[in-house]
Design a protein around this motif. Structure first.
Motif, mmCIF file in Angstrom:
data_model
loop_
_atom_site.group_PDB
_atom_site.id
_atom_site.type_symbol
_atom_site.label_atom_id
_atom_site.label_comp_id
_atom_site.label_asym_id
_atom_site.label_seq_id
_atom_site.Cartn_x
_atom_site.Cartn_y
_atom_site.Cartn_z
ATOM 1 N N LEU A 59 -56.192 66.968 -3.447
ATOM 2 C CA LEU A 59 -56.073 65.284 -3.481
ATOM 3 C C LEU A 59 -55.753 65.163 -4.865
ATOM 4 O O LEU A 59 -54.993 64.077 -5.255
ATOM 5 N N VAL A 60 -56.198 65.834 -5.964
ATOM 6 C CA VAL A 60 -55.777 65.653 -7.439
ATOM 7 C C VAL A 60 -54.299 65.802 -7.497
ATOM 8 O O VAL A 60 -53.663 65.164 -8.270
ATOM 9 N N ALA A 61 -53.876 66.979 -7.013
ATOM 10 C CA ALA A 61 -52.488 67.275 -7.035
ATOM 11 C C ALA A 61 -51.649 66.319 -6.350
ATOM 12 O O ALA A 61 -50.410 66.100 -6.945
ATOM 13 N N THR A 62 -51.841 65.784 -5.205
ATOM 14 C CA THR A 62 -51.016 64.914 -4.618
ATOM 15 C C THR A 62 -51.027 63.454 -5.275
ATOM 16 O O THR A 62 -50.180 63.073 -5.487
ATOM 17 N N ALA A 63 -52.341 63.247 -6.131
ATOM 18 C CA ALA A 63 -52.218 61.806 -6.894
ATOM 19 C C ALA A 63 -51.210 62.333 -8.185
ATOM 20 O O ALA A 63 -50.422 61.268 -8.607
ATOM 21 N N ALA A 64 -51.181 63.565 -8.593
ATOM 22 C CA ALA A 64 -50.628 63.769 -9.800
ATOM 23 C C ALA A 64 -48.997 63.980 -9.190
ATOM 24 O O ALA A 64 -48.155 63.410 -10.160
ATOM 25 N N ALA A 65 -48.631 64.403 -8.066
ATOM 26 C CA ALA A 65 -47.337 64.634 -7.749
ATOM 27 C C ALA A 65 -46.653 63.178 -7.464
ATOM 28 O O ALA A 65 -45.710 62.846 -7.813
ATOM 29 N N SER B 31 -47.622 60.411 -9.084
ATOM 30 C CA SER B 31 -47.564 59.820 -10.193
ATOM 31 C C SER B 31 -46.204 60.316 -11.122
ATOM 32 O O SER B 31 -45.505 59.693 -11.738
ATOM 33 N N ALA B 32 -46.031 61.554 -10.879
ATOM 34 C CA ALA B 32 -45.036 62.146 -11.506
ATOM 35 C C ALA B 32 -43.530 61.918 -10.935
ATOM 36 O O ALA B 32 -42.700 61.410 -11.724
ATOM 37 N N ALA B 33 -43.524 61.701 -9.611
ATOM 38 C CA ALA B 33 -42.591 61.022 -8.838
ATOM 39 C C ALA B 33 -42.253 59.675 -9.379
ATOM 40 O O ALA B 33 -40.880 59.516 -9.467
ATOM 41 N N TRP B 34 -43.053 58.960 -9.537
ATOM 42 C CA TRP B 34 -43.129 57.526 -9.882
ATOM 43 C C TRP B 34 -42.296 57.695 -11.288
ATOM 44 O O TRP B 34 -41.540 56.718 -11.593
ATOM 45 N N ALA B 35 -42.767 58.471 -12.145
ATOM 46 C CA ALA B 35 -42.245 58.560 -13.579
ATOM 47 C C ALA B 35 -40.675 59.234 -13.534
ATOM 48 O O ALA B 35 -39.830 58.575 -14.544
ATOM 49 N N TRP B 36 -40.327 60.202 -12.574
ATOM 50 C CA TRP B 36 -39.239 60.867 -12.964
ATOM 51 C C TRP B 36 -38.341 60.575 -11.791
ATOM 52 O O TRP B 36 -36.924 60.675 -12.475
ATOM 53 N N ALA B 37 -38.682 60.027 -10.687
ATOM 54 C CA ALA B 37 -37.397 59.700 -9.891
ATOM 55 C C ALA B 37 -36.787 58.490 -10.401
ATOM 56 O O ALA B 37 -37.091 57.717 -11.142
ATOM 57 N N PRO B 38 -35.198 58.652 -10.342
ATOM 58 C CA PRO B 38 -34.369 57.878 -11.004
ATOM 59 C C PRO B 38 -34.624 56.513 -10.553
ATOM 60 O O PRO B 38 -34.454 56.390 -9.131
ATOM 61 N N HIS B 39 -34.833 55.447 -11.075
ATOM 62 C CA HIS B 39 -34.827 53.947 -10.452
ATOM 63 C C HIS B 39 -33.018 53.688 -10.194
ATOM 64 O O HIS B 39 -32.207 54.013 -10.952
ATOM 65 N N PRO B 40 -33.026 53.007 -9.046
ATOM 66 C CA PRO B 40 -31.566 52.562 -8.702
ATOM 67 C C PRO B 40 -30.978 51.517 -9.928
ATOM 68 O O PRO B 40 -31.833 50.568 -10.136
ATOM 69 N N ASP B 41 -30.148 51.795 -10.521
ATOM 70 C CA ASP B 41 -29.535 50.998 -11.553
ATOM 71 C C ASP B 41 -28.624 49.595 -10.875
ATOM 72 O O ASP B 41 -27.442 50.363 -10.341
ATOM 73 N N VAL B 42 -28.972 48.536 -10.829
ATOM 74 C CA VAL B 42 -28.062 47.562 -10.115
ATOM 75 C C VAL B 42 -26.972 47.282 -10.851
ATOM 76 O O VAL B 42 -26.879 47.095 -12.020
ATOM 77 N N ASP B 43 -25.869 47.306 -10.168
ATOM 78 C CA ASP B 43 -24.432 47.118 -10.930
ATOM 79 C C ASP B 43 -23.476 45.935 -10.123
ATOM 80 O O ASP B 43 -22.323 46.084 -10.253
ATOM 81 N N GLY B 44 -24.170 45.367 -9.335
ATOM 82 C CA GLY B 44 -23.445 44.037 -8.664
ATOM 83 C C GLY B 44 -24.113 43.669 -7.678
ATOM 84 O O GLY B 44 -25.480 43.927 -7.489
ATOM 85 N N ARG B 45 -23.584 42.549 -7.107
ATOM 86 C CA ARG B 45 -24.378 41.811 -6.222
ATOM 87 C C ARG B 45 -23.464 41.246 -5.051
ATOM 88 O O ARG B 45 -22.054 40.828 -5.414
ATOM 89 N N VAL B 46 -23.823 41.070 -3.694
ATOM 90 C CA VAL B 46 -22.946 40.527 -2.698
ATOM 91 C C VAL B 46 -23.984 39.355 -1.823
ATOM 92 O O VAL B 46 -25.153 39.876 -1.923
ATOM 93 N N ARG B 47 -23.329 38.704 -1.395
ATOM 94 C CA ARG B 47 -24.095 37.713 -0.299
ATOM 95 C C ARG B 47 -23.768 38.200 1.034
ATOM 96 O O ARG B 47 -22.663 37.940 1.677
ATOM 97 N N ILE B 48 -24.508 38.402 1.658
ATOM 98 C CA ILE B 48 -24.467 38.878 3.000
ATOM 99 C C ILE B 48 -25.331 37.838 4.097
ATOM 100 O O ILE B 48 -26.498 37.593 3.854
ATOM 101 N N ALA B 49 -24.562 37.423 5.173
ATOM 102 C CA ALA B 49 -25.607 36.466 5.965
ATOM 103 C C ALA B 49 -25.737 37.125 7.445
ATOM 104 O O ALA B 49 -24.901 37.845 8.020
ATOM 105 N N VAL B 50 -26.939 36.885 7.741
ATOM 106 C CA VAL B 50 -27.367 37.446 9.034
ATOM 107 C C VAL B 50 -27.471 36.296 10.079
ATOM 108 O O VAL B 50 -28.266 35.206 9.736
ATOM 109 N N VAL B 51 -26.874 36.387 11.089
ATOM 110 C CA VAL B 51 -26.707 35.721 12.312
ATOM 111 C C VAL B 51 -27.611 36.010 13.429
ATOM 112 O O VAL B 51 -27.316 37.223 14.176
ATOM 113 N N GLN B 52 -28.740 35.270 13.558
ATOM 114 C CA GLN B 52 -29.832 35.810 14.708
ATOM 115 C C GLN B 52 -29.704 34.714 15.886
ATOM 116 O O GLN B 52 -30.479 33.497 15.700
ATOM 117 N N PRO B 53 -29.166 34.828 16.820
ATOM 118 C CA PRO B 53 -29.153 33.674 17.875
ATOM 119 C C PRO B 53 -30.527 33.200 18.481
ATOM 120 O O PRO B 53 -30.392 32.332 19.200
#
Length: 524
Positions: free
Chosen positions: A196-202, A204-226
């Motif tokens: 359980l301790v190792a799972t919590a540590a893993a 937390s480590a993934a939270w700190a190490w995994a790269p965050h997606p770097d936002v480099d643009g935006r688009v406007r998407i429309a969803v049509v739900q009839p």
């Protein structure tokens, strides 16, 4: 406890108890969405299999629990499949029989600390092997993978970017095994706590190490739900409603308009009038329109479900034909043998045809989109391959209108969060009748869901990111690791069996008495 043990001596009662225990994890999925319950839901099932008097009984406990799990997670299919859902659950539930035997092998009786520690690695690996086999499209696909219950948990989504939904399933099962050991195996409590301790540590480590997606643009998407359209000529009425809703998007600076699965019921080659109407909508809104055609093709034999991009001048030739079809829903496996299913349920009267390859489409403004149709959004490998091919945005077009008043729409909408987190790409989940949803590149929900009671068009500001997640780079490495663990186990068991066979059983020769010993007297 003695009364419960006596009650479970009946094989049928025990199988029923195992089926109920196996069904418990369904509460972690939408609609209940008790995500935290996933970390304890397997404990009753594990404790039951651990107490099995024989290995065969443990296999039955695993089989019965698998049956209960599959029926619970897919219960919304009952109106469509009728008795077939129980037949399928019986057949696929057998995949958990070895899992039940392994529980007894490593946790049964009074296991040593070494066996208890090994269980924390072997049992989650065996669960992943079951999920791998049942994820095959011909067996129904990866719906209800245990890790997908964590779709709304931030740290879990970060872990998904590292090892996909597979890593989440492994960790959820590992926590359940550790808790079961804590409850029932005193000698192995130290390894359980360490796990359980190792799972919590893993985490937390993934939270700190995994790269965050770097936002480099935006688009406007429309969803049509009839929304729900009933009555005769429902296909024409639905198209009219979609057209009406799309016109409202004019002047809203939209980059792409997305319609749901089967939003067009006629091949656009046979109905140029519909193609012209969609092209007019593209001109009015200033955006391409991605529709989904469910019809017999005019240029080749058979019925296809196809994502078709329509621009201001009409269809531009970019088309994706659905590759992975729903068993019984869109085709009947071994139709010559099982074709009678059409008389007892809503099975496909005619098999749909399959596409041959995935497609990344080029939309205006330099946007590249990767379409998926219906339950293809449940397959992590398909969204990963689209990302590798350069997709900036993932799009799922689906319907679920046959299951409007069930847990299916919410379950389906939640899967897109995992696909977004795994790939670091935003994902749009557009439906005919709800639930429609949009997620950012980290799997975070963007705006409210469009529920099953909504008939509307909604515009979403969607952030774009172009980094490469560890999951996209390394693929299904948790599955490969689990298979290596099981291969090592099989090798060790093979060596052990060979040694026993080579040495043979020890001879049962009475030990001779010494002169100082005397025969035991009666009564002693």
């Amino acid at each position: 406890m003695r009364t419960i043990g006596h009650w479970l001596t009946s094989p049928w009662r025990r199988s029923g108890a195992a089926a109920l225990a196996g069904a418990l994890p369904v509460l972690a999925f939408p609609a209940p969405s008790l995500w935290w319950f996933a970390y304890v839901a397997l404990v009753p099932w594990i404790l039951l299999a651990r107490s099995a008097p024989t290995a065969r009984r443990a296999a039955y406990d695993g089989w019965s629990g698998g049956f209960g799990f599959l029926v619970a997670v897919h219960h919304w299919l009952l109106p469509s499949l009728h008795v077939f859902i129980f037949l399928i659950a019986v057949l696929l539930g057998a995949l958990w029989a070895p899992w039940g035997m392994l529980i007894r092998r490593f946790l049964g009786g009074d296991p040593s600390p070494g066996r208890g520690a090994a269980a924390l690695l072997v049992l989650p690996s065996a669960w992943l092997a079951v999920e791998l086999v049942r994820s095959w499209q011909g067996l129904g696909g990866p719906w209800g993978m245990l890790g997908s219950s964590q779709w709304q948990v931030g740290p879990a989504l970060r872990l998904a970017s590292v090892g996909g939904v597979w890593l989440l399933s492994f960790l959820v099962v590992a926590v359940n095994v550790a808790l079961a050991v804590l409850v029932s195996v005193r000698e192995s409590r130290v390894p359980a706590v360490a796990s359980l301790v190792a799972t919590a540590a893993a985490t937390s480590a993934a939270w700190a190490w995994a790269p965050h997606p770097d936002v480099d643009g935006r688009v406007r998407i429309a969803v049509v739900q009839p929304g729900v359209v009933d009555g005769q000529d429902s296909g024409d009425k639905r198209f009219d409603r979609e057209e009406q809703l799309t016109r409202r998007l004019a002047g809203q600076d939209v980059d792409l308009v997305v319609w749901g699965e089967s939003s067009v019921g006629f091949d656009l080659g046979d109905r140029p009038d519909l193609a012209r109407r969609i092209a007019a909508l593209s001109r009015d809104t200033g955006a391409d329109v991605l529709v989904n055609v469910d019809a017999r093709r005019s240029d080749r034999p058979g019925i296809y479900k196809s994502s078709v991009l329509v621009g201001p001048d009409g269809p531009d030739g970019q088309r994706y034909d659905k590759m992975r079809l729903v068993p019984f829903g869109e085709y009947i496996p071994a139709r010559s043998l099982l074709g009678w299913a059409t008389s007892v349920g809503k099975a496909a009267g005619e098999d749909r045809r399959r596409g041959s390859e995935q497609v990344v489409m080029n939309v205006g403004h330099g946007l590249r989109i990767g379409p998926l149709v219906c339950f293809e959004t449940a397959f992590p490998d398909m969204s990963r391959h689209l990302t590798e091919d350069g997709a900036d945005l993932l799009l799922g077009q689906t319907s679920t209108s046959s299951f409007q008043h069930s847990w299916a729409p919410e379950q389906h909408a939640s899967l897109a969060a995992l696909r977004a987190a795994e790939t670091g790409r935003p994902m749009v989940h557009a439906t005919l009748t709800g639930v429609s949803a949009v997620y950012g590149p980290g799997g975070q929900r963007l705006g409210p869901w469009l529920g099953t009671d909504a008939s509307t068009a909604r515009v979403y500001d969607v952030p774009l990111a172009h980094g490469v997640t560890p999951y996209v780079r390394y693929g299904d490495w948790p599955v490969h690791g689990a298979l290596l663990v099981l291969a090592a186990l099989c090798g060790a068991e093979g060596v052990r069996a060979l040694r026993l066979r080579r040495n043979g059983p020890e001879p049962l020769v009475p030990r001779a008495r010494t002169v100082h010993e005397s025969p035991a007297r009666p009564g002693r």
